[in-house]
Scaffold this active site. Structure first.
Site, PDB file in Angstrom:
ATOM      1  N   LYS A 169      37.078  18.665   7.974  1.00 10.47           N
ATOM      2  CA  LYS A 169      35.817  20.143   9.026  1.00 10.47           C
ATOM      3  C   LYS A 169      36.684  21.100   8.250  1.00 10.47           C
ATOM      4  O   LYS A 169      37.555  21.665   7.619  1.00 10.47           O
ATOM      5  CB  LYS A 169      35.906  19.628  10.442  1.00 10.47           C
ATOM      6  N   GLY A 184      17.593  18.573  24.311  1.00 10.67           N
ATOM      7  CA  GLY A 184      17.333  19.296  23.443  1.00 10.67           C
ATOM      8  C   GLY A 184      16.216  18.999  21.897  1.00 10.67           C
ATOM      9  O   GLY A 184      16.731  18.075  21.343  1.00 10.67           O
ATOM     10  N   GLY A 208      15.642  20.372  18.761  1.00 15.32           N
ATOM     11  CA  GLY A 208      16.601  20.722  17.294  1.00 15.32           C
ATOM     12  C   GLY A 208      16.483  20.763  17.001  1.00 15.32           C
ATOM     13  O   GLY A 208      15.605  19.847  16.557  1.00 15.32           O
TER      14      GLY A 208
HETATM   15  P1  NAI Z   1      20.997  22.751  16.682  1.00 16.38           P
HETATM   16  O1  NAI Z   1      21.570  23.370  17.718  1.00 16.38           O
HETATM   17  O2  NAI Z   1      19.645  22.295  15.863  1.00 16.38           O
HETATM   18  O3  NAI Z   1      19.672  21.852  18.321  1.00 16.38           O
HETATM   19  C1  NAI Z   1      20.475  22.346  19.100  1.00 16.38           C
HETATM   20  C2  NAI Z   1      19.315  22.581  20.079  1.00 16.38           C
HETATM   21  O4  NAI Z   1      19.319  22.250  22.160  1.00 16.38           O
HETATM   22  C3  NAI Z   1      18.819  23.436  19.930  1.00 16.38           C
HETATM   23  O5  NAI Z   1      17.144  23.947  20.353  1.00 16.38           O
HETATM   24  C4  NAI Z   1      19.303  24.661  21.408  1.00 16.38           C
HETATM   25  O6  NAI Z   1      18.271  25.544  21.938  1.00 16.38           O
HETATM   26  C5  NAI Z   1      19.428  22.783  22.467  1.00 16.38           C
HETATM   27  N1  NAI Z   1      19.811  23.210  23.776  1.00 16.38           N
HETATM   28  C6  NAI Z   1      21.313  23.543  23.803  1.00 16.38           C
HETATM   29  N2  NAI Z   1      22.485  23.611  25.129  1.00 16.38           N
HETATM   30  C7  NAI Z   1      20.886  22.976  25.533  1.00 16.38           C
HETATM   31  C8  NAI Z   1      21.110  22.539  27.335  1.00 16.38           C
HETATM   32  N3  NAI Z   1      21.769  22.525  27.830  1.00 16.38           N
HETATM   33  N4  NAI Z   1      20.137  21.679  27.355  1.00 16.38           N
HETATM   34  C9  NAI Z   1      18.701  21.484  26.468  1.00 16.38           C
HETATM   35  N5  NAI Z   1      18.603  22.101  25.713  1.00 16.38           N
HETATM   36  C10 NAI Z   1      19.896  22.754  24.640  1.00 16.38           C
HETATM   37  O7  NAI Z   1      21.679  21.249  16.617  1.00 16.38           O
HETATM   38  P2  NAI Z   1      20.919  20.111  16.084  1.00 16.38           P
HETATM   39  O8  NAI Z   1      21.352  19.900  14.560  1.00 16.38           O
HETATM   40  O9  NAI Z   1      19.454  19.169  15.817  1.00 16.38           O
HETATM   41  O10 NAI Z   1      21.806  19.031  17.099  1.00 16.38           O
HETATM   42  C11 NAI Z   1      22.366  18.445  17.674  1.00 16.38           C
HETATM   43  C12 NAI Z   1      23.393  17.192  18.221  1.00 16.38           C
HETATM   44  O11 NAI Z   1      23.800  16.524  17.197  1.00 16.38           O
HETATM   45  C13 NAI Z   1      24.022  18.699  17.678  1.00 16.38           C
HETATM   46  O12 NAI Z   1      25.326  18.514  18.855  1.00 16.38           O
HETATM   47  C14 NAI Z   1      25.387  18.341  16.653  1.00 16.38           C
HETATM   48  O13 NAI Z   1      26.661  18.341  16.333  1.00 16.38           O
HETATM   49  C15 NAI Z   1      25.192  17.106  16.496  1.00 16.38           C
HETATM   50  N6  NAI Z   1      24.737  16.426  15.111  1.00 16.38           N
HETATM   51  C16 NAI Z   1      23.822  16.621  14.414  1.00 16.38           C
HETATM   52  C17 NAI Z   1      24.221  16.921  12.612  1.00 16.38           C
HETATM   53  C18 NAI Z   1      22.735  16.944  11.848  1.00 16.38           C
HETATM   54  O14 NAI Z   1      22.915  16.298  11.117  1.00 16.38           O
HETATM   55  N7  NAI Z   1      22.416  18.678  12.381  1.00 16.38           N
HETATM   56  C19 NAI Z   1      25.091  15.728  12.687  1.00 16.38           C
HETATM   57  C20 NAI Z   1      25.447  15.146  13.103  1.00 16.38           C
HETATM   58  C21 NAI Z   1      25.918  15.375  14.949  1.00 16.38           C
END
Ligand code: NAI
Length: 367
Positions: A79, A179, A181
């Site tokens: 990483k 979440g 995202g």
């Molecule tokens: P992202 O940053 O696009 O979305 C995260 C979302 O969670 C945001 O909309 C944010 O406002 C919300 N959020 C943050 N804290 C919060 C809380 N306390 N309560 C409610 N909502 C909250 O990230 P993404 O790409 O959707 O990833 C989500 C998770 O999955 C992360 O932990 C990431 O490390 C993990 N992940 C993502 C991968 C990918 O392909 N993008 C691959 C493997 C793991």
């Protein structure tokens, strides 16, 4: 002190990249290359201090070793982190300088996007090195891994429902998604298409409104998500969502979501197990993204990617089997399966992991 930490964590190599002319401060951690070149994304984040950045990259790279081993991939774990604010500090020169640092490792580390970086950043890295995945499809890449991670999470959810409730019909399930995202929103779409009843939340009200308007889900407050009467709690936001306090409030019988490092510590996992709440280990659930980008190494093929991602159902089922057989919690079972693979392949005494050049990628071929 640092070398002592590296000995304990089992890291092979940690590289500090410093280019003040372009504002690059990055750390690349190669944890383990027994199975092949270390594959893992580059996170861009403003850390409170440099120690936090080191701790983050060491922890994340180690998780990649376990994730990749358990997923059955022929890649090791690594990483990188770039210290900076992704909203204001991104420049072409920064990512190209990072690309050169990756290239200097000669294929021992292959990068991809992660939190704070995206496909366009990877295109800049690609100007300087072959050892990057998650680039645009026009360059033989697989694009944004997020939809594939969401699809993998769906497979894990079905396996978890099957184990705990004796059916895998998403349409009969109620699910609380924390979440919205990249992953959470896509997962909501996939689940609603299959008729699930959903409760959702996000820190960003605009995202919640979008989900309600687009998919007809029920919005709940950021703190209320733990209390809703859903079958499944799906953490898809930040790390450490599961603490002794939050799991006390869960009505769900299953925890299965995409977020990395969901358990605040191992004791929380044991407590879930004791309470009869089935925990699908996060690094098994969210492997869809890395599975997808890993196929870029020797020529990307979407059909193969989807087939590989569907294997998450079996990987998660196998974890539950080992957990039941050995009477250990699922997160220990997952670690045990990953470690067994590393140990057995390690005996082959392969030469040091090295990436093969992506010839198709170079020629812009579509496989
Ligand atoms: P992202 O940053 O696009 O979305 C995260 C979302 O969670 C945001 O909309 C944010 O406002 C919300 N959020 C943050 N804290 C919060 C809380 N306390 N309560 C409610 N909502 C909250 O990230 P993404 O790409 O959707 O990833 C989500 C998770 O999955 C992360 O932990 C990431 O490390 C993990 N992940 C993502 C991968 C990918 O392909 N993008 C691959 C493997 C793991």
């Amino acid at each position: 002190m640092l070398f002592e930490t590296l000995t304990t964590s089992g890291h092979e190599q940690v590289v500090f990249c410093n280019n003040p002319d372009v504002g690059l401060k990055a750390i690349i951690a190669v944890h383990n290359t027994v199975l092949g070149p270390a594959l893992g994304g580059v996170r861009m984040r403003q850390y409170a201090n440099e120690g936090d950045a080191v701790r983050d990259v060491l922890r994340l790279s180690r998780t990649m070793t376990y994730k990749n081993a358990l997923a059955g991939l022929n890649v090791g774990g690594g990483k990188a982190v770039i210290l900076g604010d992704p909203k204001v500090d991104k420049t072409e020169a920064l990512f190209r300088a990072f690309g050169r640092a990756v290239d200097a490792l000669g294929g021992r580390y292959i990068t991809a996007e992660d939190v704070g970086t995206d496909v366009n950043d990877m295109e800049l890295v690609y100007l300087e090195t072959e050892y990057v995945t998650g680039v645009h499809q026009v360059h033989g890449g697989s694009g944004d891994p997020a939809p594939f991670t969401a699809y993998g999470t769906l497979q894990a959810l079905m396996a978890s429902l099957q184990r705990k409730l004796g059916h895998e019909e998403i349409g009969k399930a109620s699910i609380a998604v924390q979440g919205l995202g990249h992953i959470g929103m896509e997962l909501v779409k996939l689940l609603r298409e299959r008729g699930a009843r959903l409760y959702v939340t996000d820190l960003d009200p605009a995202r919640v409104q979008h989900a309600v308007a687009e998919f007809g889900v029920e919005a709940v407050g950021v703190d209320e998500i733990y209390d809703v009467p859903a079958d499944v709690f799906a953490p898809c936001a930040m790390e450490g969502a599961l603490t002794m306090e939050t799991i006390e409030r869960l009505k769900a019988k299953i925890v299965c979501g995409s977020a990395n490092n969901q358990l605040a510590n191992h004791a929380v996992g044991d407590e879930l197990h004791k309470r009869g709440i089935l925990f699908a280990p996060d690094y098994a659930v969210n492997a869809g993204g890395v599975m997808n980008v890993s196929l870029e190494i020797d020529g990307y093929n979407r059909e193969r990617a989807m087939r590989l991602i569907r294997s998450i159902y079996h990987n998660v089922t196998r974890i539950f089997d080992v957990s039941e057989r050995e009477a250990i919690s699922p997160q220990y079972a997952a670690d045990r399966i990953a470690e067994a693979r590393l140990a057995s392949i390690g005996k082959l005494k392969l030469p040091m992991g090295r990436a093969t050049p992506r010839m198709g990628h170079l020629r812009g071929e579509q496989h």
